[in-house]
Structures are given as C-alpha cells and as structure tokens.
Design a protein around this motif. Structure first.
Motif, short mmCIF file in Angstrom:
data_model
loop_
_atom_site.label_atom_id
_atom_site.label_comp_id
_atom_site.label_asym_id
_atom_site.label_seq_id
_atom_site.Cartn_x
_atom_site.Cartn_y
_atom_site.Cartn_z
N VAL A 45 0.94 -1.20 -0.12
CA VAL A 45 0.01 -0.05 -0.07
C VAL A 45 0.97 1.31 -0.09
N VAL A 46 0.62 2.29 -1.03
CA VAL A 46 1.38 3.28 -1.06
C VAL A 46 0.56 4.74 -0.61
N TYR A 47 0.64 5.23 0.51
CA TYR A 47 -0.11 6.32 0.89
C TYR A 47 0.48 7.55 0.44
N ALA A 48 -0.46 8.27 -0.33
CA ALA A 48 -0.13 9.45 -1.07
C ALA A 48 -1.36 10.63 -0.81
N PRO A 49 -1.03 11.58 -0.12
CA PRO A 49 -2.09 12.69 -0.15
C PRO A 49 -2.49 13.01 -1.50
N ASN A 50 -3.55 13.73 -1.80
CA ASN A 50 -3.97 14.17 -3.10
C ASN A 50 -2.79 15.25 -3.58
N GLY A 51 -2.74 15.20 -5.00
CA GLY A 51 -1.89 16.13 -5.83
C GLY A 51 -0.39 15.66 -5.59
N THR A 52 0.01 14.60 -4.96
CA THR A 52 1.08 13.88 -4.97
C THR A 52 1.67 13.13 -6.00
N HIS A 483 -5.01 7.82 -0.80
CA HIS A 483 -4.71 8.83 0.30
C HIS A 483 -5.98 8.74 1.37
N ASN A 484 -6.40 7.47 1.33
CA ASN A 484 -7.92 7.30 2.15
C ASN A 484 -7.30 6.29 3.32
N MET A 485 -7.13 6.63 4.58
CA MET A 485 -6.65 5.78 5.51
C MET A 485 -7.61 4.97 5.98
N ASP A 486 -9.06 5.26 5.47
CA ASP A 486 -10.15 4.20 5.54
C ASP A 486 -9.68 2.77 5.08
N LEU A 487 -9.27 2.75 3.60
CA LEU A 487 -9.06 1.66 3.08
C LEU A 487 -7.77 0.95 3.73
N ILE A 488 -6.75 1.55 4.04
CA ILE A 488 -5.69 1.05 4.79
C ILE A 488 -6.13 0.31 5.96
N ARG A 489 -7.01 1.10 6.85
CA ARG A 489 -7.63 0.11 8.03
C ARG A 489 -8.39 -0.95 7.63
N LEU A 490 -9.49 -0.87 6.76
CA LEU A 490 -10.19 -1.92 6.40
C LEU A 490 -9.46 -3.18 5.64
N LEU A 491 -8.42 -2.92 5.11
CA LEU A 491 -7.53 -4.12 4.63
C LEU A 491 -6.97 -4.82 5.56
#
Length: 752
Positions: A45-52, A483-491
C-alpha cells in the motif's frame, strides 16, 4: 521468498521530482510486497495525499510504450527487468469515468461449456476426496499404516520417492491429499510404465510383515557389524524357560520334570534369575537392543514364519553373518513387495470411476476457454442482490453461437452506459470495480495497480471492496495507491498485517520516493487505539523513546486538545488548551498534569508551559523522540511543534503590530487576524491595496499557517503534517515568515 520491485526511473512529463529519474541513488526506490498466506500474491500500500502523483504513477505503470516524457524502468527480485513494453502492470484507475463493466464476456466467463465445466469441477473434486479417503481406509485396514512415520512408508520413500510424495500427503491427517497437484498426480498414475510389477507373496509372511512392522524395522536398521558375539546368549532363552516353569511350580517339593524330591524351588528360581541377569548384563548395548527389541519380543511367539528368533540368537551366539544376512534379504524382499502392493493401490485409486474421462474433458475446456471461479461470481451476485435488489445472471446468446452473456436483470451488463443503469453512483461503482478485479485476476499481468479504489464509495461498500481486493487478487502483486486511511484500516481488518506500507513523497527538495513505514509505526498509523496505547506508555515503550520530555509535551498540545475534546473532560481542559494555542493569549498550564489525566501516564511530575514558552521555543535542533524506532512520529512531533510555534508567532506579531483587539472569550482565528491586519484603510491607494493583498496571500498560502490542527479533532490524524514537507523546506518557510514579520515591524515603526 522476498518480492521486491526496484525502480531505477519513473518519468511522467515534469510531474515527478528529479529524484525519480535517477531513483536508485536515494534508496527510496523499492516496493516490497507482503506475501499473502496460502497464495502467490503480495500487497504493498502506497499512501499518497492528493496532488502527490497517484494517478500519474498509475498512468506511467500502465503505459505500454516508452516515450521521452512517459517511461519507467524497474527490476523485480534482482533478475526480471520490467519496462513499458513488457506490459507487466494491469492498472485499475478511477471507475467513475468508464462504463459499468468493460471488456468482453469471454474475459469473465467460459463460453458454451460453462455449466459443464462447473459440473465437471464439482465431480472431480468429489472424486478426489472420495478416492483419497478410501485409499486411507485401505492402508489402515490392510497395511496398518495410519501416519507418515510408519515403517512401510519409510521404505516407500526410499524405494519410490515419486509415489511416496503423493501417499505422504494423502495419509497426512491435516492435508488428506489437499496439497497434491491434481494434474501431476493423474499424469503419474496413468503412466503404466511407472506401475510396479507384482509377484506372488507368501501370505503368512506378508501378514507377519504388516503386523510386526516395529520388529522388522528394528531388525533391518541394526548395524550387524556392531554386534559382539556371545556364546552364552542361548542360556538366556533357556533360563527364561526355566524361570517361567519354576515361577509357576516353585511351591511343589518335587521337580515337575524329573520327579526329584529334594529341590528348593525358591533357591533354584533365584539362581536361574541371577544367571540370566549376569549373562544379559555382560552384553554390549547394541546386542542388548537386538535381543530385547527383536529376538525376545513377545509378539514373535510361535508365529514366526521367518524364524527370526532362532536366527538372531544363533547370530549373537556365533557371530556368523550368513544366516542373518539371508534373513534380512528375505524380509527386505517381502517388505518391498508389500510396499509395491500399496503403490499399485495408488494406481488403482480411481477404478472403476470415470475420473479420467471427466479430467480429460475438463482439461480440454481449460485449454480452450478462460476460467472464472464461481465463488467470485456468486459473491458479487449476492452483494448486488442484497444491497441493490437486482440480479446478475448468465444468459445464452442465441445470436452469438450460444455463448453466455452477463445480464443485470434484463439488461446486458457489458458496455452498458451509466445513464441506462438506473442505479446510484455507489451501486454502479461497486459493480464496475468488482468486475474490474475479476478482469485483473484473470489477466496475464503479474502486477496490478489500484488507484484509490474506494475513493468514491460510501461506508456500505468500502469494506466489501476491501474484501474483494484481498480475495480476488490474492495471486497478484498489488500496488494500492490511496490517500484514504479508511482503506488502509479496512485491509488490515480483512486480513491482519497483509501489506507493507509506504508513503509516496514527491515534493521539491524532499526525501522523495517510496518511504517505508516500519511495523510499529504502521500499527499506530492504522489504529488510533495502538497510538493511544503508545501514549499511555504500555510496556514502557514511550518512556524508552522520549529524549526531551518538555519538548515532547509541547509538541503534544495540539493532539491533546483534540483528544481531550473527544473525552468531554469536565474540567474544561479543552478550553484551557485552546487558550494555550493562540499567540495573543498569556496563559499557562501544567501540561504534564493534563497528559496524565488524558493518558494515565506521568511523563514528568510537573511541566508548566505558557504561551510565552511556545513563542520562544527554538525551531531547529530538536531531538524529541528516537528517530530510528519512530522516524515518522519523530518528524510529526518536530514539525507539529514548528507549525505550532510559527502560527503562534504570527498571531502574536500581527495582533501587536496592527493593534488588533481580542476581547476575552472571543474566538479569534488566524484567518481573522490576517484579514484584519491587511484590510486596506478607507481611501487607500491602489498600491496600498496591492500591498495588503500581497501580504494576505503571503500568510494564507504558507503551509505552516494553513494547518489549523483541525485534523486532530474528529479523525485524530496526528501524522498529516509530517508527510509532505522536508526539514529544509520547513526551515526555509519559517525563515521567510520571520523575515516578513521583521519587515512589517520595521514598516510599522517607520509609519508611527
């Protein structure tokens, strides 16, 4: 086995910073996939804020032709070079811009033989299960073999390793044949050249071998060269016979054999026992083992068709090898024949079922048609039926060679425009994305890239999408950009610790690339409860990483305010902390006491911190916590404190320079202060208006000042400030703000 993807370059026009073009230099060019249990795939999982640059990265990896402005190069596991022309990446972009389901029916379903394939699949699975269970029963009843460690199977392992590999898994109580590759197994048992040729076995000897495998194993494994001959050993058997008789008739005064009237039964029994003990103790350990475990085993009795007892005693007595060697050869031949019988039973496992014809038909379908696991289709159908009230079904297409087509109620699903669906956006997106996962699952590409897969979903569907990612793509290497922490937590909820986590950084002068997040930091990033446990000093972890307690407490003030707000503290600690977060205030507070009330841990006995303390804190040289163990948290605390100080400093200076009133109890935010400070006076010239506008833009566009710490209230995302600005860039911004404040003070003095 590791699954590492190392990029040497990534280019998409000028979107990515220069570090991405010579990527290996900074070390942040690696994405390692977390191996999935019982599957071939892995997840990063690659977390990236919008615009990255998430969508830009997806576009690069999905590109199939190297261009000057759009290219990448990578190597997988140090041996597989990957470039656009390899077409290694299957990308799943934003589903909003496409039809509900793309592609052809054949991408998802089998043609005219779909029902037959599923029927054959069920029959074959049942046939294997029945056959393996029956073979297990036969081995247990006919050969007394119930576990992998049994002697006959150890002989099979040496005699026929190929057959043994299959039998081992069938006999194993946990697997019961489930781990066997069906195609390899069928190819083996259908090869008549590999089937043993049986010879007739003496029935009595065969039954003896099967019933006395332990005795046989001991005899066959003993090293005859280590046996020391002892002529007295035969007396042991004689003494045993005498001891048995004397023990039974020692109460008589005359000998039961010779009628001698003058015997002392007890004394004679004792002498025989002592003599036997003396002879036995004189033997070496190996000989004792052979005697005890073989020759004297009570199971031999009179049922000894090989005359093992006599042969072994004769060998120990004389040391002559010929007879016992012949015995072992005879027994070995018999054991081998028994093992061959067991292997032949393996070859006959599907007689008289039509398994071979089922398999041939099924294999032929697999060669000519794409496949779909029915469980996946049923899952999608169940969700659509449950949440949408519509049904997905498969219908015959009479105009297309009777192939099957996907239908949503009475509408063909493939290529159907969204406007014709009469469904909500969330419902459309779920159908679209679920089938996109199926398309990716059955694609030839080894890697799948998902660009923010739950960005357009409400809470009803987010968890279902997380399940589909885990289940449908379990055999693919997945790069999930979000960029959605919800997805990281749900996975993590669907399958605990199922991914490696990275932060995509792409800022001017930054640590650019894929920044790995360590396991402990991943836990506190994913779970607020884990973060709170750290702040509670569970297991002494927090105490071990804090380097400067005062700075730590200062940096925690914004987070504490948000946390206290959720707690609904009756002492109005939220209000007291809020007053400590405005530069025009003059209050102070024992933050150590507040921290203890919030988390139950005493960082320090007392630590009174005032607005003045925050205003005077230095903005360089921080060493708050261990940067090796928790680099992201260390950056977060450092940058939060700098943000906090800088915003306070701007509030303080602007209020004083421009004499902005701030009545007690009135909420005065930084944006209000900036507007009041740079509001052109009545009759201002255009130059003065432009200058005021430029000053407003300067302060409202600063990254350090934009952050009002609102993210600490509600979602409690403590990490947001630390992932998109470097130390150098932050220090430059602080210096620019300080220079601007010095300029404003000087202009104000000159004006008055």
């Amino acid at each position: 086995m590791s699954m590492k993807l190392k990029f040497s370059s990534i280019r998409n026009q000028s979107i990515f910073q220069p570090e991405f073009q010579s990527f290996s230099a900074n070390g942040y060019n690696v994405i390692e996939f977390k191996k999935q249990p019982q599957a071939a795939g892995g997840i990063a999982v690659v977390y990236a804020p919008n615009g990255t640059g998430k969508s830009s990265l997806t576009a690069v990896l999905g590109n199939e032709q190297t261009r000057e402005d759009l290219s990448f190069e990578a190597i997988y596991n140090d041996n597989q070079v990957i470039q656009p022309e390899i077409k290694a990446f299957h990308t799943i972009g934003d589903q909003i811009s496409r039809n509900v389901i793309e592609g052809e029916t054949s991408d998802y379903l089998i043609g005219r033989d779909i029902r037959r394939e599923y029927a054959l699949k069920k029959k074959i699975a049942g046939g294997f299960e029945t056959a393996f269970n029956e073979l297990n029963s036969e081995y247990k009843s006919d050969y007394k073999t119930t576990k992998v460690s049994d002697y006959l199977l150890s002989v099979m392992q040496v005699r026929n390793p190929e057959a043994y590999a299959f039998v081992r898994d069938i006999v194993n109580k946990q697997s019961k044949g489930k781990n066997i590759d069906r195609s390899l197994f069928l190819a083996y048992i259908r090869d008549v050249q590999k089937q043993p040729r049986l010879v007739e076995i003496n029935r009595e000897k065969k039954e003896f071998v099967i019933s006395n495998a332990k005795i046989i194993e001991c005899l066959m494994q003993i090293d005859l060269a280590q046996i020391v001959a002892n002529a007295d050993v035969k007396e042991i058997e004689q003494n045993d016979d005498a001891i048995n008789i004397l023990g039974k008739y020692k109460h008589l005064h005359s000998c039961i054999v010779c009628d001698n009237d003058h015997i002392d039964g007890d004394s004679l029994l004792q002498r025989k026992q002592e003599r036997r003990k003396c002879i036995y103790e004189s033997l070496d350990a190996k000989t004792k083992g052979l005697l005890k475990d073989v020759a004297m085993d009570s199971r031999l009795g009179t049922d000894d068709p090989f005359e093992i007892k006599n042969t072994v005693l004769a060998f120990i007595s004389s040391g002559e090898l010929e007879a016992i060697s012949n015995l072992r050869e005879e027994i070995s031949n018999c054991v081998n024949e028994v093992v061959d019988e067991m292997i032949v039973a393996l070859f006959n496992i599907f007689v008289p079922t039509p398994m071979y014809s089922w398999w041939d038909e099924y294999a032929n379908l697999l060669e000519t048609q794409p496949t779909l696991d029915s469980e996946e289709l049923l899952y999608i159908q169940e969700i659509i039926s449950e949440n949408i009230g519509r049904n997905i079904r498969i219908a015959r297409d009479v105009d297309n060679d009777h192939n099957f087509k996907l239908m949503l109620d009475d509408q063909e699903l493939l290529g159907l425009d969204r406007s014709e669906m009469h469904l909500s956006s969330g419902e459309q997106n779920f159908i679209s994305l679920a089938f996109a996962f199926l398309l990716a699952r059955h694609s030839k590409q080894e890697f799948v890239v998902l660009d923010d897969p739950i960005s357009s979903f409400d809470s009803v569907y987010k968890n279902k999408i997380a399940f589909c990612i885990i289940k449908f793509l379990e055999n693919k290497k997945q790069i999930i950009l979000t960029h959605n922490m919800d997805l990281i937590r749900l996975l993590n909820v669907q399958l605990k610790d199922c991914f490696n986590l990275y932060i995509l950084n792409n800022v001017d002068g930054g640590r650019n690339g894929f920044l790995p997040v360590k396991r402990d930091e991943k836990k506190i990033l994913i779970s607020l409860s884990d973060l709170v446990e750290l702040f509670q000093n569970k297991n002494g972890k927090l105490a071990s990483i804090i380097h400067d307690k005062r700075l730590f407490l200062m940096a925690m003030i914004p987070f504490l305010r948000g946390y206290i707000h959720i707690m609904k503290n009756s002492e109005d600690l939220y209000g007291q902390l809020s007053r400590l977060m405005h530069g025009f205030e003059n209050g102070s507070l024992d933050i150590a006491d507040v921290y203890k009330k919030a988390f139950g841990y005493e960082v320090e006995a007392t630590e009174v911190i005032s607005v003045s303390d925050i205003l005077n804190v230095p903005v360089t040289g921080f060493d708050i916590i261990d940067t090796v163990e928790y680099p992201l948290l260390a950056d977060t605390l450092t940058q939060t404190l700098i943000y906090y100080h800088t915003r306070m400093k701007v509030e303080y200076e602007l209020v004083n320079i421009f004499n902005i009133p701030h009545p007690e109890g009135q909420v005065l935010l930084l944006t209000d202060i900036i507007q009041k400070a740079f509001r052109p006076a009545a009759g201002a010239t255009q130059e003065q208006k432009d200058e005021a506008r430029n000053n407003r833009v300067f302060f409202t566009s600063r990254k350090t000042l934009l952050n009002e710490f609102n993210h600490f209230e509600g979602n409690m995302n403590i990490f947001q400030p630390a992932i998109d600005i470097t130390e150098a860039a932050l220090q430059k911004e602080v210096a620019d703000i300080e220079s601007k404040l010095i300029q404003l003070r000087a202009e104000n003095v000159a004006a008055h």
